[in-house]
Motif scaffolding. Sequence first.
Motif, PDB file in Angstrom:
ATOM      1  N   ALA A   1       0.828  -1.205   0.000  1.00  0.00           N
ATOM      2  CA  ALA A   1       0.000   0.000   0.000  1.00  0.00           C
ATOM      3  C   ALA A   1       0.858   1.249   0.000  1.00  0.00           C
ATOM      4  CB  ALA A   1      -0.918   0.022   1.230  1.00  0.00           C
ATOM      5  N   SER A   2       0.305   2.309  -0.559  1.00  0.00           N
ATOM      6  CA  SER A   2       0.903   3.629  -0.444  1.00  0.00           C
ATOM      7  C   SER A   2       0.774   4.053   1.011  1.00  0.00           C
ATOM      8  CB  SER A   2       0.141   4.592  -1.354  1.00  0.00           C
ATOM      9  OG  SER A   2       0.492   5.918  -1.068  1.00  0.00           O
ATOM     10  N   LEU A   3       1.817   4.653   1.559  1.00  0.00           N
ATOM     11  CA  LEU A   3       1.788   5.078   2.955  1.00  0.00           C
ATOM     12  C   LEU A   3       1.800   6.586   3.093  1.00  0.00           C
ATOM     13  CD1 LEU A   3       1.925   4.332   5.966  1.00  0.00           C
ATOM     14  CD2 LEU A   3       4.401   4.122   5.720  1.00  0.00           C
TER      15      LEU A   3
ATOM     16  N   LEU B   1       6.010   3.675   0.828  1.00  0.00           N
ATOM     17  CA  LEU B   1       5.048   2.599   0.657  1.00  0.00           C
ATOM     18  C   LEU B   1       5.349   1.536   1.687  1.00  0.00           C
ATOM     19  CD1 LEU B   1       6.453  -0.065  -0.734  1.00  0.00           C
ATOM     20  CD2 LEU B   1       5.982   1.098  -2.835  1.00  0.00           C
ATOM     21  N   LEU B   2       4.395   0.635   1.887  1.00  0.00           N
ATOM     22  CA  LEU B   2       4.625  -0.465   2.807  1.00  0.00           C
ATOM     23  C   LEU B   2       4.275  -1.769   2.131  1.00  0.00           C
ATOM     24  CD1 LEU B   2       1.775  -1.729   4.093  1.00  0.00           C
ATOM     25  CD2 LEU B   2       1.803   0.445   5.278  1.00  0.00           C
ATOM     26  N   ALA B   3       4.972  -2.795   2.555  1.00  0.00           N
ATOM     27  CA  ALA B   3       4.709  -4.156   2.105  1.00  0.00           C
ATOM     28  C   ALA B   3       4.731  -5.040   3.341  1.00  0.00           C
ATOM     29  CB  ALA B   3       5.758  -4.612   1.100  1.00  0.00           C
ATOM     30  N   SER B   4       3.801  -5.935   3.413  1.00  0.00           N
ATOM     31  CA  SER B   4       3.708  -6.843   4.547  1.00  0.00           C
ATOM     32  C   SER B   4       4.228  -8.205   4.113  1.00  0.00           C
ATOM     33  CB  SER B   4       2.244  -6.927   4.993  1.00  0.00           C
ATOM     34  OG  SER B   4       2.103  -7.782   6.077  1.00  0.00           O
ATOM     35  N   VAL B   5       5.219  -8.726   4.858  1.00  0.00           N
ATOM     36  CA  VAL B   5       5.869  -9.988   4.501  1.00  0.00           C
ATOM     37  C   VAL B   5       5.842 -10.910   5.717  1.00  0.00           C
ATOM     38  CG1 VAL B   5       8.025 -11.062   3.719  1.00  0.00           C
ATOM     39  CG2 VAL B   5       7.363  -8.811   2.846  1.00  0.00           C
TER      40      VAL B   5
ATOM     41  N   ILE C   1       8.025   0.162  -8.624  1.00  0.00           N
ATOM     42  CA  ILE C   1       8.384   1.211  -7.680  1.00  0.00           C
ATOM     43  C   ILE C   1       9.641   0.770  -6.944  1.00  0.00           C
ATOM     44  CG2 ILE C   1       7.619   2.567  -5.690  1.00  0.00           C
ATOM     45  CD1 ILE C   1       4.700   1.751  -6.542  1.00  0.00           C
ATOM     46  N   ALA C   2      10.722   1.534  -7.133  1.00  0.00           N
ATOM     47  CA  ALA C   2      11.989   1.224  -6.470  1.00  0.00           C
ATOM     48  C   ALA C   2      12.046   1.941  -5.129  1.00  0.00           C
ATOM     49  CB  ALA C   2      13.162   1.668  -7.339  1.00  0.00           C
TER      50      ALA C   2
ATOM     51  N   VAL D   1       8.777  -0.767   5.297  1.00  0.00           N
ATOM     52  CA  VAL D   1       8.478   0.572   4.792  1.00  0.00           C
ATOM     53  C   VAL D   1       9.628   0.989   3.884  1.00  0.00           C
ATOM     54  CG1 VAL D   1       8.024   2.980   5.394  1.00  0.00           C
ATOM     55  CG2 VAL D   1       7.178   1.140   6.874  1.00  0.00           C
ATOM     56  N   GLY D   2       9.290   1.390   2.668  1.00  0.00           N
ATOM     57  CA  GLY D   2      10.292   1.816   1.703  1.00  0.00           C
ATOM     58  C   GLY D   2      10.112   3.265   1.310  1.00  0.00           C
ATOM     59  N   ARG D   3      11.236   3.960   1.149  1.00  0.00           N
ATOM     60  CA  ARG D   3      11.220   5.334   0.627  1.00  0.00           C
ATOM     61  C   ARG D   3      11.368   5.231  -0.886  1.00  0.00           C
ATOM     62  NH1 ARG D   3      15.317   8.463  -0.688  1.00  0.00           N
ATOM     63  NH2 ARG D   3      16.806   7.287   0.556  1.00  0.00           N
ATOM     64  N   VAL D   4      10.420   5.772  -1.606  1.00  0.00           N
ATOM     65  CA  VAL D   4      10.377   5.650  -3.065  1.00  0.00           C
ATOM     66  C   VAL D   4      11.489   6.487  -3.689  1.00  0.00           C
ATOM     67  CG1 VAL D   4       8.966   6.051  -5.122  1.00  0.00           C
ATOM     68  CG2 VAL D   4       7.895   5.215  -3.004  1.00  0.00           C
TER      69      VAL D   4
END
Length: 181
Positions: free
Chosen positions: A44-46, A53-57, A124-125, A141-144
Amino acid sequence: MTESSMTPDSRAFRNTIGLFATGVTVITTEIKGEVHGMTANAVASLSLDPMLLLASVGKKARMAGLLQEASTFTVNILRADQESLSTFFAGGWKEPEPPPFQFAGWKEQPQMGMTRLENVLAAIACVKHEILEGGDHWIIVGRVVALHQGEPPRSPLLFYGGRYYQLYVTKEHPAPPRRDM
């Protein structure tokens, strides 16, 4: 007939949240020159400022350990015709040979050694910003740092109710204007 539960269990929760249609992504990261990937729909966009953005793993997933080690990752958004890539990167591929795919570098960030899947709907990198505890999952959480949009037609692969779907637009309605911008 609808189903209601005041004391939900994990299966009931999974079945209910599965009614929220999502796109399908493959998260990729590169460790010691080797690219690794995992199918995910909990993305999801955060934030827009800064762009996060965030990704749940899942904590037990192999990718969870790789993302702990990695400094960068890419979220690759799959096209409607890329169900085979989703199955492959989810570990459910039964054929002797993998489906055709290639990785490409990011022209925008060549010094970071990031890769994305070619011919995806979008990518999205991200630079890893933070990892948070989330029950039996890690919230990455990633910084685009770079964006890629594939060539039209831009039709996404969808996941809904435990099945893959394709989006066919027959009638389009504009979203209401945003009030927070």
